[in-house]
Design a protein around this motif. Structure first.
Motif, PDB file in Angstrom:
ATOM      1  N   VAL A 180     -16.626  -8.256  -6.339  1.00 27.95           N
ATOM      2  CA  VAL A 180     -16.309  -9.530  -6.983  1.00 27.95           C
ATOM      3  C   VAL A 180     -15.409  -9.306  -8.186  1.00 27.95           C
ATOM      4  O   VAL A 180     -14.450 -10.039  -8.423  1.00 27.95           O
ATOM      5  N   ASN A 181     -15.686  -8.239  -8.944  1.00 23.06           N
ATOM      6  CA  ASN A 181     -14.912  -7.927 -10.144  1.00 23.06           C
ATOM      7  C   ASN A 181     -14.452  -6.465 -10.090  1.00 23.06           C
ATOM      8  O   ASN A 181     -15.103  -5.587 -10.659  1.00 23.06           O
ATOM      9  N   PRO A 182     -13.330  -6.181  -9.410  1.00 27.79           N
ATOM     10  CA  PRO A 182     -12.864  -4.781  -9.332  1.00 27.79           C
ATOM     11  C   PRO A 182     -12.580  -4.164 -10.699  1.00 27.79           C
ATOM     12  O   PRO A 182     -12.692  -2.953 -10.865  1.00 27.79           O
ATOM     13  N   SER A 183     -12.228  -5.014 -11.695  1.00 29.08           N
ATOM     14  CA  SER A 183     -11.958  -4.480 -13.039  1.00 29.08           C
ATOM     15  C   SER A 183     -13.206  -3.876 -13.671  1.00 29.08           C
ATOM     16  O   SER A 183     -13.106  -3.113 -14.631  1.00 29.08           O
ATOM     17  N   GLY A 184     -14.388  -4.226 -13.139  1.00 26.11           N
ATOM     18  CA  GLY A 184     -15.625  -3.676 -13.672  1.00 26.11           C
ATOM     19  C   GLY A 184     -15.980  -2.316 -13.116  1.00 26.11           C
ATOM     20  O   GLY A 184     -16.979  -1.713 -13.543  1.00 26.11           O
ATOM     21  N   LEU A 185     -15.200  -1.813 -12.145  1.00 29.97           N
ATOM     22  CA  LEU A 185     -15.470  -0.484 -11.600  1.00 29.97           C
ATOM     23  C   LEU A 185     -15.201   0.589 -12.650  1.00 29.97           C
ATOM     24  O   LEU A 185     -14.335   0.426 -13.516  1.00 29.97           O
ATOM     25  N   GLU A 186     -15.926   1.686 -12.527  1.00 31.25           N
ATOM     26  CA  GLU A 186     -15.774   2.791 -13.485  1.00 31.25           C
ATOM     27  C   GLU A 186     -14.865   3.870 -12.898  1.00 31.25           C
ATOM     28  O   GLU A 186     -15.239   4.517 -11.917  1.00 31.25           O
ATOM     29  N   PRO A 187     -13.676   4.070 -13.475  1.00 34.58           N
ATOM     30  CA  PRO A 187     -12.833   5.168 -12.976  1.00 34.58           C
ATOM     31  C   PRO A 187     -13.421   6.509 -13.377  1.00 34.58           C
ATOM     32  O   PRO A 187     -13.828   6.701 -14.531  1.00 34.58           O
ATOM     33  N   ARG A 188     -13.477   7.448 -12.419  1.00 36.55           N
ATOM     34  CA  ARG A 188     -14.083   8.745 -12.731  1.00 36.55           C
ATOM     35  C   ARG A 188     -13.132   9.910 -12.478  1.00 36.55           C
ATOM     36  O   ARG A 188     -13.526  11.075 -12.447  1.00 36.55           O
ATOM     37  N   GLY A 189     -11.837   9.601 -12.286  1.00 37.60           N
ATOM     38  CA  GLY A 189     -10.874  10.652 -11.979  1.00 37.60           C
ATOM     39  C   GLY A 189     -10.814  10.907 -10.490  1.00 37.60           C
ATOM     40  O   GLY A 189     -11.571  10.313  -9.706  1.00 37.60           O
ATOM     41  N   GLN A 190      -9.875  11.738 -10.061  1.00 32.62           N
ATOM     42  CA  GLN A 190      -9.660  12.069  -8.655  1.00 32.62           C
ATOM     43  C   GLN A 190      -9.361  10.807  -7.827  1.00 32.62           C
ATOM     44  O   GLN A 190      -9.687  10.750  -6.642  1.00 32.62           O
ATOM     45  N   ASN A 191      -8.784   9.787  -8.479  1.00 32.29           N
ATOM     46  CA  ASN A 191      -8.465   8.517  -7.811  1.00 32.29           C
ATOM     47  C   ASN A 191      -9.697   7.796  -7.297  1.00 32.29           C
ATOM     48  O   ASN A 191      -9.623   7.049  -6.323  1.00 32.29           O
ATOM     49  N   LEU A 192     -10.845   8.017  -7.896  1.00 34.42           N
ATOM     50  CA  LEU A 192     -12.102   7.445  -7.414  1.00 34.42           C
ATOM     51  C   LEU A 192     -12.677   6.479  -8.456  1.00 34.42           C
ATOM     52  O   LEU A 192     -12.479   6.646  -9.660  1.00 34.42           O
ATOM     53  N   TYR A 193     -13.403   5.486  -7.959  1.00 32.62           N
ATOM     54  CA  TYR A 193     -14.112   4.520  -8.797  1.00 32.62           C
ATOM     55  C   TYR A 193     -15.580   4.507  -8.394  1.00 32.62           C
ATOM     56  O   TYR A 193     -15.928   4.776  -7.234  1.00 32.62           O
ATOM     57  N   LEU A 194     -16.430   4.148  -9.367  1.00 33.50           N
ATOM     58  CA  LEU A 194     -17.860   4.019  -9.110  1.00 33.50           C
ATOM     59  C   LEU A 194     -18.302   2.590  -9.388  1.00 33.50           C
ATOM     60  O   LEU A 194     -17.766   1.915 -10.267  1.00 33.50           O
ATOM     61  N   GLU A 195     -19.306   2.149  -8.630  1.00 31.02           N
ATOM     62  CA  GLU A 195     -19.885   0.818  -8.833  1.00 31.02           C
ATOM     63  C   GLU A 195     -20.602   0.763 -10.183  1.00 31.02           C
ATOM     64  O   GLU A 195     -21.234   1.734 -10.602  1.00 31.02           O
ATOM     65  N   THR A 196     -20.507  -0.377 -10.864  1.00 24.05           N
ATOM     66  CA  THR A 196     -21.238  -0.605 -12.109  1.00 24.05           C
ATOM     67  C   THR A 196     -21.896  -1.981 -12.039  1.00 24.05           C
ATOM     68  O   THR A 196     -21.668  -2.755 -11.096  1.00 24.05           O
ATOM     69  N   GLY A 197     -22.678  -2.282 -13.057  1.00 28.71           N
ATOM     70  CA  GLY A 197     -23.294  -3.602 -13.108  1.00 28.71           C
ATOM     71  C   GLY A 197     -22.283  -4.708 -13.293  1.00 28.71           C
ATOM     72  O   GLY A 197     -22.529  -5.858 -12.927  1.00 28.71           O
TER      73      GLY A 197
END
Length: 262
Positions: A180-197
């Motif tokens: 719903v809100n991709p801007s809320g994803l957490e970038p962790r490097g290696q072109n990867l994002y993690l889910e957040t609240g």
């Protein structure tokens, strides 16, 4: 101590962070699937000397107050998930999400990460993996060693043609995950994002259906960084930094005059 010194100090700190964000955007201008960030500023607390609307007499009110701010700070870095440009590579394992959504990646600790970088390859077992660390794409798909062709449809259906066969054989289905809100994803490097609240729960589905993007084989999504725009932002940040430095220099001259001339 003069309050302008500390107010200008907050401006210097904020612009240092802003320059760091801009430099990271420029450093990743050629990173496939990278989404640019921007610093979000906020003014600090105010010292209220006269409250707006306060009574100046029994029948009159002050139309405006006297409030002195304490400076500024960076409160967030916001990701811009606008679509990047298309880079045609004609590599069968290069995939691009044209629209909303992310590829799912299985991390070594069993958790799931998400990426827009479709530069995939094969490991020694024929599994489709990310190009850097070799994390497997989810759902996991293994390509037969003797496959003569590898095709991914816009809906993510993966098929290969084996020796001696005229028709292609379906070996898996690549799914797309949206938030719903991709801007809320957490970038962790290696072109990867993690889910957040803040991102909301992942919503998995078939590509090109229900608002999800289509998968384009043989193409990559470039970074959405506009180098010219970032250079303009860098010049602006530099000038604001200089102006805050000038304030500190001016206050220092005022204090010097007060201590030496009075």
């Amino acid at each position: 101590m003069h309050p302008a010194l500390w107010i200008s100090k907050t401006g210097l700190d904020a612009q240092q962070t802003n320059v760091s964000v801009i430099s990271n955007n420029l450093a990743n201008a050629s990173t496939v699937g990278y989404k640019k960030s921007r610093a979000v500023f906020e003014d600090l607390l105010y010292q209220t000397i006269n409250q707006p609307g306060g009574r100046s007499s029994q029948n009159t009110k002050m139309p405006s107050g006297l409030m002195i701010g304490a400076g500024a700070k960076v409160i967030a870095t916001q990701k811009n998930h606008d679509q990047g440009n298309v880079q045609t590579t004609d590599n069968a394992f290069d995939l691009m999400v044209d629209g909303r959504g992310f590829f799912e990646i299985l991390m070594p600790d069993g958790t799931t990460a998400y990426t827009r970088n479709g530069q995939f390859g094969l490991n020694d077992e024929g599994t489709i993996v990310t190009p850097g660390a070799g994390y497997p794409l989810q759902p996991e798909i293994q390509v037969p060693e003797d496959a003569q062709s590898f095709t991914v449809g816009e809906d993510g259906e993966v098929s290969v043609r084996l020796p001696g066969q005229t028709d292609s054989q379906v070996i898996g289905q690549i799914t797309i995950t949206d938030f719903v809100n991709p801007s809320g994803l957490e970038p962790r490097g290696q072109n990867l994002y993690l889910e957040t609240g803040a991102s909301g729960a992942p919503q998995n589905g078939i590509a090109s259906e229900n608002g999800l993007g289509a998968i384009r084989q043989g193409s990559l999504e470039t970074s959405n960084v506009n180098v010219t725009e970032e250079l303009v932002n860098l010049i602006e940040a530099q000038r604001v930094y200089e102006m805050n430095s000038k304030v500190i220099s001016t206050v220092d001259q005022m204090l010097t005059f007060a201590t030496q001339q009075l």
